[in-house]
Scaffold this active site. Structure first.
Site, short mmCIF file in Angstrom:
data_model
loop_
_atom_site.label_atom_id
_atom_site.label_comp_id
_atom_site.label_asym_id
_atom_site.label_seq_id
_atom_site.Cartn_x
_atom_site.Cartn_y
_atom_site.Cartn_z
N GLY A 218 0.82 -1.20 0.00
CA GLY A 218 0.00 0.00 0.00
C GLY A 218 0.85 1.25 0.00
N GLY A 219 0.19 2.40 0.13
CA GLY A 219 0.92 3.66 0.08
C GLY A 219 1.81 3.90 1.28
N HIS A 220 1.41 3.40 2.46
CA HIS A 220 2.19 3.66 3.67
C HIS A 220 2.76 2.41 4.31
CE1 HIS A 220 1.00 7.83 3.64
NE2 HIS A 220 -0.27 7.51 3.65
N VAL A 223 2.21 -5.38 3.66
CA VAL A 223 1.65 -6.46 4.47
C VAL A 223 2.34 -7.77 4.11
CG1 VAL A 223 -0.43 -7.70 5.16
CG2 VAL A 223 -0.56 -5.26 4.60
N LYS A 236 1.79 -5.98 9.23
CA LYS A 236 1.73 -4.72 8.49
C LYS A 236 2.94 -3.89 8.89
CE LYS A 236 -1.55 -1.19 6.99
NZ LYS A 236 -2.95 -0.70 7.06
N ASP A 339 -12.35 4.28 4.33
CA ASP A 339 -11.56 3.70 3.23
C ASP A 339 -12.04 2.29 2.93
OD1 ASP A 339 -9.70 3.54 1.22
OD2 ASP A 339 -7.99 3.16 2.54
#
Length: 558
Positions: A218-220, A223, A236, A339
């Protein structure tokens, strides 16, 4: 003289010192630019337009009708340092053009000039270069500033005033930050701030944690599938620069009373990294081997019972998130997810769903005081309007018309819109809703209309301006289980009017009615309009659009 970056920081602070004003109906649009190396940003004062590489972009102001610009004049050559929106309308903003005024001397050979103006894109360039000897920018024929009588004294007083203002602001910020650290045990930095704040925090090293393979990026965060003390887990992993995102998501997972079958199970938090990578903060969660809902629907189809199990469990999880409740003496506040997407929902072994990725979740205003460990409330309209995956954004988020007066309820309604798109994706892979029992290949919501990577402008044109929604096949209305029920359910969830949408509790009740059809059709609910009465669906009067049913206290399992 102070270093150039510090002086520029003073001028940047000058754009933020006034108190923010209310958003005006017609927003001002300014040129937005920040030179490389500029410390701090005014990006949060507006909505940046046309992000990407290239020349300076525009920004639509949130709090004022005023643009600003900062230029550095060195050896007669002017170079722009910052352009954007001011925090409020101040004296000087009434000017239609950018008339620069000298503000500071970062070095003997350079001068910083600033301007404020009040027309669209007025900060693109300065309107003129005043002749030498005035308080404006020197002209090209006379590039050096020639101060008149008293000029050095005036400049010294100006710099002293700016220094004292900056010092006072720093002291106030430090006191507020210390207070936040004392109350919550950690800082509450802005998202994206590299250090994540000055409050020290020791995260435990998870020595027995083993990383296996990457399952999602993901962006940040990334996983991983892994193992902790013999149990298969999802890890994560956040890079060190994303400490703020880690803290925000951990704070939601650690809220009391958040454990639920259809919310991703949080196990622990710590720090570590696979192999030679630098150690960073980690969230350890339950591993769902069937993967995300998007991955599952891409690979498998489901019969009617399995499709309803996924849909009902998803609605049940969202209804639980939204509920403010006391249970066993513990208070759980209402939470907006913000989200919901098929990448952020996971499929369990029994093919029910668990909602994950709570990094953008917000604790909602409620009757009780949120726990001390709850994430901080949003600081302004920009924070509230921030949302996740564009494809699943409600129309009021796409066009920035979300009701900020009652933002808690408004964010819940936006979640229900996202839920409707996920229900459509689940039902689109139901074999019993396809005439030949062979559903078409999986597509994300709006993928058929806009492709796999739609822009915000394309989504706005389709979902807001044209009010279109994903196509509902005619075969769904021919289903023997409940003719027309699915169409009405989806339309009542993704209605263009947020106030007309069902609550998550009502979606859960309607899906339960579809899962367990009654033996006979009850008489229509007297409180329901004839056009809204749904055939063979019990207890629907409480779940008509615009109503507020009581929370469902028991779980329904298919």
């Amino acid at each position: 003289m102070p270093p150039f970056s510090r002086v520029l920081g003073m001028l940047w602070l000058w754009t933020l010192l006034p108190t923010a004003a209310q958003v005006s109906p017609k927003r001002r649009t300014c040129v937005f630019f920040e030179a490389p190396g500029v410390r701090g940003s005014t990006k949060t004062l507006g909505e940046v337009l046309g992000a990407g590489p290239g020349p300076p972009k525009g920004i639509r102001c949130l709090y004022s009708h005023c643009c600003f610009g900062i230029w550095n004049l060195t050896h007669g050559r002017a170079q722009v340092e910052m352009q954007g929106c001011r925090d409020s309308d101040e004296p000087g903003c009434e000017s239609r053009h950018c008339d620069p005024t000298p503000r500071a001397h970062p070095s003997p050979s350079s001068t910083l000039f600033t301007c404020s103006c009040g027309t669209d894109f007025c900060n693109a360039n300065y309107s003129h270069l005043p002749p030498s000897g005035t308080q404006g920018t020197p002209g090209p024929q006379d590039p050096q500033v020639t101060p008149g009588p008293g000029g050095p004294i005036w400049m010294a007083l100006l710099l002293l005033g700016m220094f004292l203002t900056l010092l006072l602001s720093s002291i106030i910020l430090a006191l507020l930050q210390r207070k936040a650290c004392g109350a919550h045990g950690e800082a509450d930095p802005e998202p994206g701030s590299g250090s994540g704040g000055d409050c020290s925090e020791e995260l435990p090293e998870l020595a027995e944690l083993c990383f296996s393979q990457v399952i999602q990026e993901g962006g940040h965060a990334v996983v991983w599938a892994g193992r902790l003390q013999g149990e298969m887990v999802a890890i994560k992993a956040f890079p060190p620069r994303a400490v703020a995102q880690f803290r925000a998501e951990r704070a939601v997972y650690q809220l009391p009373g958040l454990r639920h079958d259809h919310i991703a199970r949080f196990i622990t938090a710590g720090q570590g990294a696979p192999g030679p990578l630098p150690s960073g903060p980690l969230l350890v969660l339950e591993l769902y081997p069937k993967g995300s809902l998007c991955r599952y629907l891409t690979q498998y189809t489901s019969d009617w019972g399995s499709s309803l199990r996924m849909a009902l469990s998803l609605a049940e999880g969202l209804a639980f998130l939204h509920q403010e409740r006391w249970q066993d003496g513990r208070y759980k506040p209402g939470i907006a997810h913000r989200d919901l997407s098929s990448q952020n929902v996971f499929v369990r072994e029994d093919r029910s769903c668990a909602i994950g990725d709570l990094g953008l979740a917000l604790v909602l205003p409620g009757l009780a005081q949120p726990p001390a460990s709850a994430p901080a409330q949003p600081r302004g309209p920009a924070a509230i309007l921030e949302a996740g995956t564009q494809r699943y954004m409600a129309p009021e988020l796409l066009d920035k018309t979300l009701d900020l007066q009652d933002w808690g309820t408004a964010l819940q309604r936006a979640d229900v819109y996202s839920l409707a798109l996920l229900l459509w994706e689940i039902l689109s892979r139901c074999s019993d809703l396809s005439p030949d029992r062979r559903p078409p290949p999986f597509q994300l919501a709006y993928e058929a209309e806009l492709g796999s990577n739609p822009s915000a402008c394309e989504l706005w044109a389709l979902a807001v301006e044209e009010r279109k929604r994903p196509s509902i096949p005619a075969a769904w209305s021919c289903s023997a289980t409940d003719p027309g029920g699915l169409r009405e359910l989806l339309e009542d969830c993704w209605d263009a009017d947020p106030e007309a949408r069902l609550t998550a509790d009502c979606v859960q009740q309607r899906l339960a009615a579809l899962a367990f059809p009654p033996q006979g059709c009850p008489p229509p609910c007297p409180s329901a309009p004839a056009s809204a009465t749904l055939p063979c669906r019990p207890q629907q009067g409480a779940c008509l659009p615009g109503s507020r049913p009581q929370p469902v206290s028991t779980s329904v399992h298919v």
